[in-house]
Design a protein around this motif. Structure first.
Motif, PDB file in Angstrom:
ATOM      1  N   ASN A 180     -59.726 106.525 -35.527  1.00 41.40           N
ATOM      2  CA  ASN A 180     -60.243 106.428 -35.987  1.00 41.40           C
ATOM      3  C   ASN A 180     -60.594 104.589 -35.185  1.00 41.40           C
ATOM      4  O   ASN A 180     -60.099 103.876 -35.391  1.00 41.40           O
ATOM      5  CB  ASN A 180     -60.795 106.474 -37.356  1.00 41.40           C
ATOM      6  N   GLY A 181     -62.263 104.421 -34.295  1.00 40.55           N
ATOM      7  CA  GLY A 181     -62.164 102.719 -33.741  1.00 40.55           C
ATOM      8  C   GLY A 181     -63.764 102.114 -34.929  1.00 40.55           C
ATOM      9  O   GLY A 181     -63.727 101.426 -34.578  1.00 40.55           O
ATOM     10  N   ASP A 182     -63.944 103.128 -35.679  1.00 34.29           N
ATOM     11  CA  ASP A 182     -64.897 102.241 -36.905  1.00 34.29           C
ATOM     12  C   ASP A 182     -66.049 101.720 -35.217  1.00 34.29           C
ATOM     13  O   ASP A 182     -67.160 100.883 -36.251  1.00 34.29           O
ATOM     14  CB  ASP A 182     -64.896 101.467 -37.078  1.00 34.29           C
ATOM     15  N   THR A 192     -62.774 108.056 -32.635  1.00 34.95           N
ATOM     16  CA  THR A 192     -63.841 108.694 -33.523  1.00 34.95           C
ATOM     17  C   THR A 192     -64.119 107.521 -33.610  1.00 34.95           C
ATOM     18  O   THR A 192     -64.181 106.235 -34.228  1.00 34.95           O
ATOM     19  CB  THR A 192     -63.529 109.403 -34.541  1.00 34.95           C
ATOM     20  N   GLY A 193     -65.600 107.337 -34.238  1.00 41.29           N
ATOM     21  CA  GLY A 193     -66.559 106.579 -35.143  1.00 41.29           C
ATOM     22  C   GLY A 193     -66.169 106.529 -36.869  1.00 41.29           C
ATOM     23  O   GLY A 193     -65.783 106.618 -37.343  1.00 41.29           O
ATOM     24  N   THR A 194     -67.396 105.132 -37.612  1.00 44.46           N
ATOM     25  CA  THR A 194     -67.391 105.726 -38.959  1.00 44.46           C
ATOM     26  C   THR A 194     -66.628 106.777 -39.402  1.00 44.46           C
ATOM     27  O   THR A 194     -67.024 107.717 -38.886  1.00 44.46           O
ATOM     28  CB  THR A 194     -68.259 104.268 -39.303  1.00 44.46           C
ATOM     29  N   GLU A 195     -65.415 106.715 -40.558  1.00 43.92           N
ATOM     30  CA  GLU A 195     -64.653 107.848 -41.378  1.00 43.92           C
ATOM     31  C   GLU A 195     -66.182 108.501 -41.371  1.00 43.92           C
ATOM     32  O   GLU A 195     -66.866 107.116 -42.294  1.00 43.92           O
ATOM     33  CB  GLU A 195     -64.011 107.336 -41.716  1.00 43.92           C
ATOM     34  N   ASN A 196     -66.900 109.490 -41.244  1.00 42.15           N
ATOM     35  CA  ASN A 196     -67.902 110.465 -42.596  1.00 42.15           C
ATOM     36  C   ASN A 196     -68.274 109.539 -42.692  1.00 42.15           C
ATOM     37  O   ASN A 196     -69.869 109.943 -43.353  1.00 42.15           O
ATOM     38  CB  ASN A 196     -66.967 109.820 -44.381  1.00 42.15           C
TER      39      ASN A 196
END
Ligand code: GZL
Length: 323
Positions: free
Chosen positions: A199-201, A167-171
């Motif tokens: 999470n990969g940001d 996933t991208g940046t949390e929240n």
């Protein structure tokens, strides 16, 4: 005598040029002073978005104050405060995460400066804190990724597909909505099994780390990698290959953004599907900001048109992506 006349004629000509007649027109007042806080430069998408906004500001005659927050929310908040102090006409920004903006947006509202959200959005109790959000329909992007996978499962004749998600940046808006759209789309299909989301940001280096963790944990059980952006995907691909698996064949690879580098990899077959997320939002932003300045209404949500590129398509005639 003749020399003297020539000298004075030349002097008069130069004086004329210097004093106005023949001097370049005075640069027109900018139609609009726009303060824009960009969240960083973490991906080809982001770099393309920044470049497009700069280019379109020039094209529209907008005076642009751009700030790069280097992935830090506090830097964006400080930039917005500087724009308020400078009394820009309109403030725009791409919020790195959805929460934590109410105070600074209330200060902009108090100062009577309209705010436009670019790319991502914010969660706020007061909808008046911003006028418009210009950016992708991230939920739809997740749905399009899921729809591709359902079709791919049919084509492969698979009874079961074990999925990992990077996933991208949390929240952040794209992370939350891409995840939701994808999971809602595959939820009803008994063939689909989600092993884990990590999470990969949105960063290439973190994409590689996430993929290494997932391979260490699940190895060859992984049938599908759903990655929220091309940077993380391109970080993951060499890790998959080094582990002895063929990305695009042993594992279905689904990505989002659609920059040139990833599209070129799609053409080799190492990525199966890329959902487009265009960074070219500059003209939409300039038109909205100029409309606001002119006191005209602007749409609350403005989505650019976006498409899907996949291994089903003939991409030979696809024009250069520009990011
Ligand atoms: C989506 C944008 C995301 C991109 C990533 O509009 O916010 O952030 O998908 C970028 O590449 O980092």
């Amino acid at each position: 005598m003749r020399k003297r006349i020539c000298f004075w004629l030349l002097a008069a000509l130069c004086a004329g040029l210097l004093t106005g007649c023949g001097a370049p027109e005075k640069a027109p007042e900018p139609s609009l002073v726009l303060g824009f806080s960009q969240l960083g430069s973490e991906s080809s998408f982001r770099i393309g978005n920044t470049r497009d906004i700069s280019e379109q500001a020039k094209a529209y005659g907008v005076s642009l104050m751009m700030d790069d927050a280097n992935q830090k929310q506090e830097n964006q908040i400080n930039a917005i405060r500087r724009f308020i102090a400078y009394r820009v006409d309109v403030i725009a920004f791409s919020p790195i995460v959805e929460e934590g903006w109410d105070n600074v947006l209330a200060e902009a509202k108090q100062a009577g400066i309209p705010v436009i959200l670019v790319d991502r959005t914010v969660q706020t109790a007061d909808p008046d804190l911003y006028l418009s959000q210009i950016g992708a329909d991230f939920y739809r992007e997740g749905v399009m990724a899921g729809e591709y996978l359902l079709k791919k499962a049919d084509a492969l004749g698979k009874e079961r597909l074990r999925i990992v998600e990077i996933t991208g940046t949390e929240n952040s808006t794209p992370m939350k909505q891409r995840h939701e759209g994808f999971m809602d789309t595959i939820a009803g299909d008994p063939r689909m099994e989600v092993l884990e989301s990590v999470n990969g940001d949105f960063l290439r280096s973190r994409g590689a780390e996430c993929m290494q963790y997932l391979l260490d944990r699940y190895g060859g059980d992984i049938d599908v990698v759903f990655s929220h952006n091309d940077e993380m995907t391109m970080g993951a691909l060499p890790v998959i290959s080094r582990a002895g698996y063929r990305p695009g064949q042993d594992m279905v690879i689904i990505s989002i953004d659609g920059g040139q580098e990833a599209i070129d990899i799609l053409k080799t077959g190492e990525i199966n599907c890329i959902v487009e997320c265009t960074p070219m939002l500059g003209s939409l932003l300039m038109e909205a900001a100029l409309a606001v300045k002119a006191g005209q209404p602007v749409d609350r949500v403005i989505h650019p048109a976006e498409r899907v590129f996949s291994d089903e398509d003939d991409l030979s005639a696809l024009p250069p992506r520009g990011y």
